[in-house]
Design a protein around this motif. Structure first.
Motif, PDB file in Angstrom:
ATOM      1  N   LYS A  44       0.820  -1.212   0.000  1.00 59.36           N
ATOM      2  CA  LYS A  44       0.000   0.000   0.000  1.00 59.36           C
ATOM      3  C   LYS A  44       0.861   1.273   0.000  1.00 59.36           C
ATOM      4  N   SER A  45       1.936   1.266   0.757  1.00 56.55           N
ATOM      5  CA  SER A  45       2.785   2.458   0.849  1.00 56.55           C
ATOM      6  C   SER A  45       3.523   2.779  -0.456  1.00 56.55           C
ATOM      7  N   LYS A  46       3.604   1.815  -1.353  1.00 57.32           N
ATOM      8  CA  LYS A  46       4.306   1.998  -2.637  1.00 57.32           C
ATOM      9  C   LYS A  46       3.333   2.143  -3.808  1.00 57.32           C
ATOM     10  N   GLU A  47       2.075   2.352  -3.517  1.00 57.85           N
ATOM     11  CA  GLU A  47       1.031   2.407  -4.541  1.00 57.85           C
ATOM     12  C   GLU A  47       1.336   3.342  -5.712  1.00 57.85           C
ATOM     13  N   PRO A  48       1.965   4.508  -5.505  1.00 58.16           N
ATOM     14  CA  PRO A  48       2.283   5.375  -6.645  1.00 58.16           C
ATOM     15  C   PRO A  48       3.194   4.718  -7.689  1.00 58.16           C
ATOM     16  N   MET A  49       3.863   3.632  -7.314  1.00 60.79           N
ATOM     17  CA  MET A  49       4.768   2.948  -8.242  1.00 60.79           C
ATOM     18  C   MET A  49       4.050   1.965  -9.171  1.00 60.79           C
ATOM     19  N   LEU A  50       2.767   1.681  -8.918  1.00 58.04           N
ATOM     20  CA  LEU A  50       2.023   0.742  -9.773  1.00 58.04           C
ATOM     21  C   LEU A  50       2.142   1.147 -11.233  1.00 58.04           C
ATOM     22  N   GLY A  51       2.402   0.187 -12.073  1.00 61.33           N
ATOM     23  CA  GLY A  51       2.524   0.448 -13.503  1.00 61.33           C
ATOM     24  C   GLY A  51       3.919   0.839 -13.941  1.00 61.33           C
ATOM     25  N   SER A  52       4.808   1.091 -12.993  1.00 65.99           N
ATOM     26  CA  SER A  52       6.182   1.469 -13.339  1.00 65.99           C
ATOM     27  C   SER A  52       6.901   0.310 -14.011  1.00 65.99           C
ATOM     28  N   GLU A  53       7.774   0.641 -14.937  1.00 64.66           N
ATOM     29  CA  GLU A  53       8.563  -0.376 -15.613  1.00 64.66           C
ATOM     30  C   GLU A  53       9.673  -0.871 -14.695  1.00 64.66           C
ATOM     31  N   VAL A  54       9.855  -2.186 -14.643  1.00 71.68           N
ATOM     32  CA  VAL A  54      10.922  -2.788 -13.845  1.00 71.68           C
ATOM     33  C   VAL A  54      12.126  -2.972 -14.759  1.00 71.68           C
ATOM     34  N   LEU A  55      13.233  -2.333 -14.415  1.00 69.87           N
ATOM     35  CA  LEU A  55      14.440  -2.414 -15.236  1.00 69.87           C
ATOM     36  C   LEU A  55      15.463  -3.381 -14.662  1.00 69.87           C
ATOM     37  N   ASN A  56      15.578  -3.424 -13.313  1.00 71.25           N
ATOM     38  CA  ASN A  56      16.539  -4.336 -12.693  1.00 71.25           C
ATOM     39  C   ASN A  56      16.206  -4.522 -11.219  1.00 71.25           C
ATOM     40  N   PHE A  57      16.821  -5.546 -10.629  1.00 77.38           N
ATOM     41  CA  PHE A  57      16.750  -5.800  -9.195  1.00 77.38           C
ATOM     42  C   PHE A  57      18.177  -5.971  -8.709  1.00 77.38           C
ATOM     43  N   ASN A  58      18.563  -5.157  -7.745  1.00 77.95           N
ATOM     44  CA  ASN A  58      19.921  -5.235  -7.179  1.00 77.95           C
ATOM     45  C   ASN A  58      20.995  -5.265  -8.265  1.00 77.95           C
ATOM     46  N   GLY A  59      20.812  -4.476  -9.303  1.00 76.21           N
ATOM     47  CA  GLY A  59      21.807  -4.381 -10.355  1.00 76.21           C
ATOM     48  C   GLY A  59      21.729  -5.457 -11.428  1.00 76.21           C
ATOM     49  N   VAL A  60      20.802  -6.387 -11.306  1.00 67.09           N
ATOM     50  CA  VAL A  60      20.634  -7.437 -12.313  1.00 67.09           C
ATOM     51  C   VAL A  60      19.460  -7.025 -13.196  1.00 67.09           C
ATOM     52  N   SER A  61      19.711  -6.918 -14.494  1.00 70.86           N
ATOM     53  CA  SER A  61      18.655  -6.454 -15.406  1.00 70.86           C
ATOM     54  C   SER A  61      17.492  -7.430 -15.442  1.00 70.86           C
ATOM     55  N   ILE A  62      16.313  -6.897 -15.705  1.00 64.84           N
ATOM     56  CA  ILE A  62      15.115  -7.740 -15.789  1.00 64.84           C
ATOM     57  C   ILE A  62      15.272  -8.776 -16.903  1.00 64.84           C
ATOM     58  N   GLU A  63      15.981  -8.421 -17.960  1.00 65.29           N
ATOM     59  CA  GLU A  63      16.227  -9.382 -19.047  1.00 65.29           C
ATOM     60  C   GLU A  63      17.050 -10.565 -18.544  1.00 65.29           C
ATOM     61  N   GLN A  64      18.088 -10.277 -17.728  1.00 65.04           N
ATOM     62  CA  GLN A  64      18.915 -11.354 -17.178  1.00 65.04           C
ATOM     63  C   GLN A  64      18.107 -12.213 -16.202  1.00 65.04           C
ATOM     64  N   ILE A  65      17.261 -11.575 -15.411  1.00 66.81           N
ATOM     65  CA  ILE A  65      16.429 -12.322 -14.465  1.00 66.81           C
ATOM     66  C   ILE A  65      15.501 -13.268 -15.223  1.00 66.81           C
ATOM     67  N   MET A  66      14.852 -12.780 -16.259  1.00 65.16           N
ATOM     68  CA  MET A  66      13.934 -13.618 -17.028  1.00 65.16           C
ATOM     69  C   MET A  66      14.690 -14.708 -17.777  1.00 65.16           C
ATOM     70  N   GLU A  67      15.894 -14.391 -18.237  1.00 65.46           N
ATOM     71  CA  GLU A  67      16.724 -15.399 -18.912  1.00 65.46           C
ATOM     72  C   GLU A  67      17.080 -16.518 -17.935  1.00 65.46           C
ATOM     73  N   ARG A  68      17.420 -16.143 -16.704  1.00 68.49           N
ATOM     74  CA  ARG A  68      17.751 -17.148 -15.686  1.00 68.49           C
ATOM     75  C   ARG A  68      16.534 -17.975 -15.296  1.00 68.49           C
ATOM     76  N   ALA A  69      15.368 -17.352 -15.295  1.00 69.02           N
ATOM     77  CA  ALA A  69      14.145 -18.047 -14.882  1.00 69.02           C
ATOM     78  C   ALA A  69      13.576 -18.930 -15.988  1.00 69.02           C
ATOM     79  N   GLU A  70      13.903 -18.659 -17.239  1.00 72.82           N
ATOM     80  CA  GLU A  70      13.281 -19.379 -18.350  1.00 72.82           C
ATOM     81  C   GLU A  70      13.405 -20.896 -18.264  1.00 72.82           C
ATOM     82  N   PRO A  71      14.567 -21.457 -17.908  1.00 72.23           N
ATOM     83  CA  PRO A  71      14.619 -22.921 -17.825  1.00 72.23           C
ATOM     84  C   PRO A  71      13.667 -23.494 -16.776  1.00 72.23           C
ATOM     85  N   LEU A  72      13.280 -22.683 -15.801  1.00 72.07           N
ATOM     86  CA  LEU A  72      12.409 -23.164 -14.740  1.00 72.07           C
ATOM     87  C   LEU A  72      10.938 -23.036 -15.078  1.00 72.07           C
TER      88      LEU A  72
END
Length: 185
Positions: free
Chosen positions: A132-160
């Motif tokens: 609830k406290s982060k509600e203004p962020m809804l719809g924001s584009e996710v670019l990375n988590f802790n310096g790991v790009s969203i593309e790399q995260i999805m690439e790592r998750a794909e085999p699973l």
């Protein structure tokens, strides 16, 4: 005489081909199946073969079974998390989003879920659920988590999760993901 020699060579080649295919299919029957992980793997394989309407529609049966055999042979040397990830990779080979493996309680307890969900919307991964406290962020584009790009995260998750990332997210329906941190992904 030459025709007879050619027939013998052809017959010998066919015999070798048949013997090699028999050797590869016999592997699992030569393995001690008393290990609980191997038993679980065999139950999973039998369940998929007996209940999935089109198990080999995306990947070839021989490729699927080769991965099954690889996991079967390696099961005793795997840590629980490695075995779980291997099973996820096997099931992801089925190629449809409904066929997945859930987190076992002990593995789920070792993960830390982020209090968000993301979906692929308008050609980008976006926040769709936040605290609830982060509600203004809804719809924001996710670019990375802790310096790991969203593309790399999805690439790592794909085999699973295979098809959810590869196809579901952009073609069939928005793909919802609850990101979880793990040192094994």
């Amino acid at each position: 005489m030459k025709t007879m020699r050619n027939l013998l060579i052809l017959s010998f080649a066919l015999l070798l081909g048949l013997l090699s295919s028999c050797a590869s299919t016999q592997l699992s029957s030569d393995i001690d199946m008393s290990d609980p992980g191997r038993e679980d793997l065999q139950v999973l394989m039998t369940t998929l073969e007996n209940n999935h309407p089109d198990l080999y529609s995306v990947n070839k049966e021989k490729d699927f079974k080769a991965l099954y055999e690889e996991i079967l042979v390696s099961a005793l040397q795997m840590e629980d998390i490695e075995f779980y990830i291997a099973l996820c990779e096997l099931v992801a080979q089925v190629g449809d989003s409904p066929t997945m493996i859930g987190f076992p309680k002990d593995i789920a307890a070792s993960l830390h879920a982020l209090p968000i969900q993301i979906a692929y919307v308008n050609n980008a991964w976006r926040l769709i659920v936040v605290e609830k406290s982060k509600e203004p962020m809804l719809g924001s584009e996710v670019l990375n988590f802790n310096g790991v790009s969203i593309e790399q995260i999805m690439e790592r998750a794909e085999p699973l999760v295979g098809m959810i990332i590869r196809y579901g997210s952009t073609r069939m329906f928005p793909s919802y993901s609850t990101l979880q941190s793990s040192t094994h992904m």
